[in-house]
Design a protein around this motif. Structure first.
Motif, mmCIF file in Angstrom:
data_model
loop_
_atom_site.group_PDB
_atom_site.id
_atom_site.type_symbol
_atom_site.label_atom_id
_atom_site.label_comp_id
_atom_site.label_asym_id
_atom_site.label_seq_id
_atom_site.Cartn_x
_atom_site.Cartn_y
_atom_site.Cartn_z
ATOM 1 N N LEU A 169 0.818 -1.209 0.000
ATOM 2 C CA LEU A 169 0.000 0.000 0.000
ATOM 3 C C LEU A 169 0.851 1.257 0.000
ATOM 4 N N LEU A 170 0.316 2.293 -0.635
ATOM 5 C CA LEU A 170 0.791 3.658 -0.436
ATOM 6 C C LEU A 170 -0.272 4.367 0.397
ATOM 7 N N VAL A 171 0.131 4.887 1.540
ATOM 8 C CA VAL A 171 -0.798 5.597 2.417
ATOM 9 C C VAL A 171 -0.448 7.075 2.396
ATOM 10 N N HIS A 172 -1.440 7.915 2.106
ATOM 11 C CA HIS A 172 -1.217 9.353 1.974
ATOM 12 C C HIS A 172 -1.687 10.079 3.232
ATOM 13 N N VAL A 173 -0.790 10.813 3.838
ATOM 14 C CA VAL A 173 -1.134 11.634 4.999
ATOM 15 C C VAL A 173 -1.252 13.077 4.521
ATOM 16 N N VAL A 174 -2.481 13.539 4.398
ATOM 17 C CA VAL A 174 -2.762 14.883 3.903
ATOM 18 C C VAL A 174 -3.148 15.764 5.090
ATOM 19 N N ARG A 175 -2.332 16.770 5.371
ATOM 20 C CA ARG A 175 -2.608 17.720 6.449
ATOM 21 C C ARG A 175 -2.955 19.077 5.839
ATOM 22 N N GLU A 176 -3.995 19.700 6.385
ATOM 23 C CA GLU A 176 -4.343 21.045 5.923
ATOM 24 C C GLU A 176 -5.010 21.792 7.058
ATOM 25 N N GLY A 177 -4.379 22.889 7.466
ATOM 26 C CA GLY A 177 -4.951 23.694 8.535
ATOM 27 C C GLY A 177 -5.129 22.940 9.834
ATOM 28 N N GLU A 222 8.744 10.374 2.831
ATOM 29 C CA GLU A 222 8.238 9.152 3.444
ATOM 30 C C GLU A 222 8.275 9.337 4.951
ATOM 31 N N LEU A 223 7.120 9.139 5.601
ATOM 32 C CA LEU A 223 6.998 9.353 7.037
ATOM 33 C C LEU A 223 7.265 8.083 7.841
ATOM 34 N N ALA A 224 6.916 6.951 7.272
ATOM 35 C CA ALA A 224 7.071 5.695 8.009
ATOM 36 C C ALA A 224 6.809 4.527 7.077
ATOM 37 N N ARG A 225 7.192 3.353 7.546
ATOM 38 C CA ARG A 225 6.801 2.100 6.916
ATOM 39 C C ARG A 225 6.097 1.273 7.978
ATOM 40 N N VAL A 226 4.941 0.779 7.630
ATOM 41 C CA VAL A 226 4.102 0.100 8.617
ATOM 42 C C VAL A 226 3.782 -1.303 8.126
ATOM 43 N N ILE A 235 0.263 -6.925 5.316
ATOM 44 C CA ILE A 235 0.227 -5.622 4.662
ATOM 45 C C ILE A 235 1.538 -4.891 4.910
ATOM 46 N N HIS A 236 2.123 -4.380 3.833
ATOM 47 C CA HIS A 236 3.343 -3.579 3.893
ATOM 48 C C HIS A 236 2.984 -2.200 3.338
ATOM 49 N N ALA A 237 3.004 -1.190 4.192
ATOM 50 C CA ALA A 237 2.543 0.145 3.789
ATOM 51 C C ALA A 237 3.669 1.160 3.858
ATOM 52 N N ARG A 238 3.821 1.931 2.773
ATOM 53 C CA ARG A 238 4.690 3.109 2.773
ATOM 54 C C ARG A 238 3.799 4.312 3.048
ATOM 55 N N VAL A 239 4.140 5.050 4.095
ATOM 56 C CA VAL A 239 3.333 6.191 4.508
ATOM 57 C C VAL A 239 4.020 7.460 4.026
ATOM 58 N N LEU A 240 3.335 8.218 3.170
ATOM 59 C CA LEU A 240 3.925 9.394 2.527
ATOM 60 C C LEU A 240 3.183 10.663 2.915
ATOM 61 N N GLU A 241 3.948 11.723 3.122
ATOM 62 C CA GLU A 241 3.322 13.032 3.243
ATOM 63 C C GLU A 241 2.765 13.402 1.873
ATOM 64 N N ALA A 242 1.578 13.986 1.830
ATOM 65 C CA ALA A 242 0.947 14.229 0.529
ATOM 66 C C ALA A 242 0.052 15.465 0.587
ATOM 67 N N ARG A 243 -0.294 15.948 -0.605
ATOM 68 C CA ARG A 243 -1.288 17.013 -0.719
ATOM 69 C C ARG A 243 -2.159 16.715 -1.925
ATOM 70 N N LEU A 244 -3.378 17.191 -1.860
ATOM 71 C CA LEU A 244 -4.294 17.022 -2.978
ATOM 72 C C LEU A 244 -3.910 17.980 -4.092
ATOM 73 N N LYS A 280 -2.945 2.353 14.189
ATOM 74 C CA LYS A 280 -1.513 2.133 14.377
ATOM 75 C C LYS A 280 -0.719 3.317 13.825
ATOM 76 N N LEU A 281 -1.153 3.824 12.683
ATOM 77 C CA LEU A 281 -0.469 4.948 12.068
ATOM 78 C C LEU A 281 -0.610 6.227 12.914
ATOM 79 N N CYS A 282 -1.774 6.428 13.510
ATOM 80 C CA CYS A 282 -1.978 7.592 14.377
ATOM 81 C C CYS A 282 -0.963 7.604 15.518
#
Length: 286
Positions: A169-177, A222-226, A235-244, A280-282
């Motif tokens: 998996l690619l997991v997108h962490v989208v932060r805004e405000g 890349e923020l983490a691998r989970v 499940i092998h997940a790459r956690v990426l910082e992302a924006r829309l 887990k990601l939180c």
């Protein structure tokens, strides 16, 4: 419970796993109120009609709570019968289950069914164990085919374990405000209705993560691998910082595709109906 909102039920259940049990509990409460004036039926044939109650649970509730002459079969009971009667059948096979239910129904007494059923389960749990059964302490050893033939540990036979399924998996962490973008999974299928970070499956195979949010992302660090396990899925997940890539309105996403903007405080996230991997990601992000 019957009057509660489904999402509130899932949030209360969050972190316990097996979320379909929460949905079944909710649906059963509604059925009991609508069809049974809030009172549980007392026989297995009626109980099994309720959401989330299968033959085993129905037999257990009917016999133990109401002393109804209803049988039950679990893995312990199947093992006792397979050895007692000398069945050359694989463990947890449909035929072993069918035969066990037939015999259990024939043997269950008219009164004291709860004690009888619990005794059968206890016999399998503490005496007729999967490994190194305590045959010398068994009250029915004299009538046990497997004991007489020296095959107690061999019955029931093992069945092949299903192969492990690898998921990438690619997991997108989208932060805004100060908020995260979370996506609500479809209302049917695995982890139905739970919230997660937008995730995309990157390897071919069985699809665990249908794309609930049809959006395009620009990815950063890349923020983490989970690693996470669900039954036989690894499940092998790459956690990426992302924006829309396209600015969107929260209400538009929530209405059209099930995504939601939510505050990122750990206290708030902990109250939501998150998938196990999102939870887990939180913990990693905070």
């Amino acid at each position: 419970l019957a009057e509660a909102d489904t999402q509130a039920v899932l949030e209360a259940w969050s972190g316990l796993g097996y979320y379909r049990r929460a949905r079944a509990l909710h649906a059963t409460a509604q059925e009991l109120v609508a069809r049974h004036q809030g009172v549980f039926p007392q026989r297995a044939a009626e109980l099994v009609q309720l959401h989330g109650i299968g033959p085993y649970t129905a037999g257990a509730v009917a016999s133990i709570a109401f002393d109804a002459p209803d049988a039950l079969v679990d893995g312990n009971v199947e093992r006792v019968f397979a050895r007692w009667l000398g069945w050359e059948l694989p463990r947890a096979s449909p035929e072993l289950k069918r035969r066990s239910w037939q015999v259990a129904s024939e043997l269950v007494p008219a009164t004291g069914a709860g004690e009888w059923n619990q005794a059968l389960m206890e016999l399998g749990a503490v005496v007729c164990t999967p490994r190194k059964p305590r045959c010398l302490a068994c009250p029915v050893a004299a009538w046990c085919t497997a004991h007489r033939t020296g095959r107690a540990e061999a019955l029931p036979s093992e069945r092949a374990k299903p192969a492990t399924i690898e998921v990438e998996l690619l997991v997108h962490v989208v932060r805004e405000g100060g908020q995260y973008l979370l996506v609500k999974r479809p209302e049917q299928g695995r982890m139905a209705g739970l919230l997660e970070f937008p995730s995309i499956e990157t390897a071919p195979g069985e699809v665990l993560w249908p794309r609930a949010l049809q959006a395009e992302f620009a990815t950063g660090d890349e923020l983490a691998r989970v690693r996470h396990a669900i039954t036989r899925h690894r499940i092998h997940a790459r956690v990426l910082e992302a924006r829309l890539l396209r600015p969107v309105v929260a209400g538009e996403l929530a209405d059209a595709r099930g995504a939601r903007w939510l505050y990122s405080s750990p206290e708030r996230l902990g109250q939501l109906a998150l998938t196990g991997m999102a939870r887990k990601l939180c913990a990693l992000l905070h």
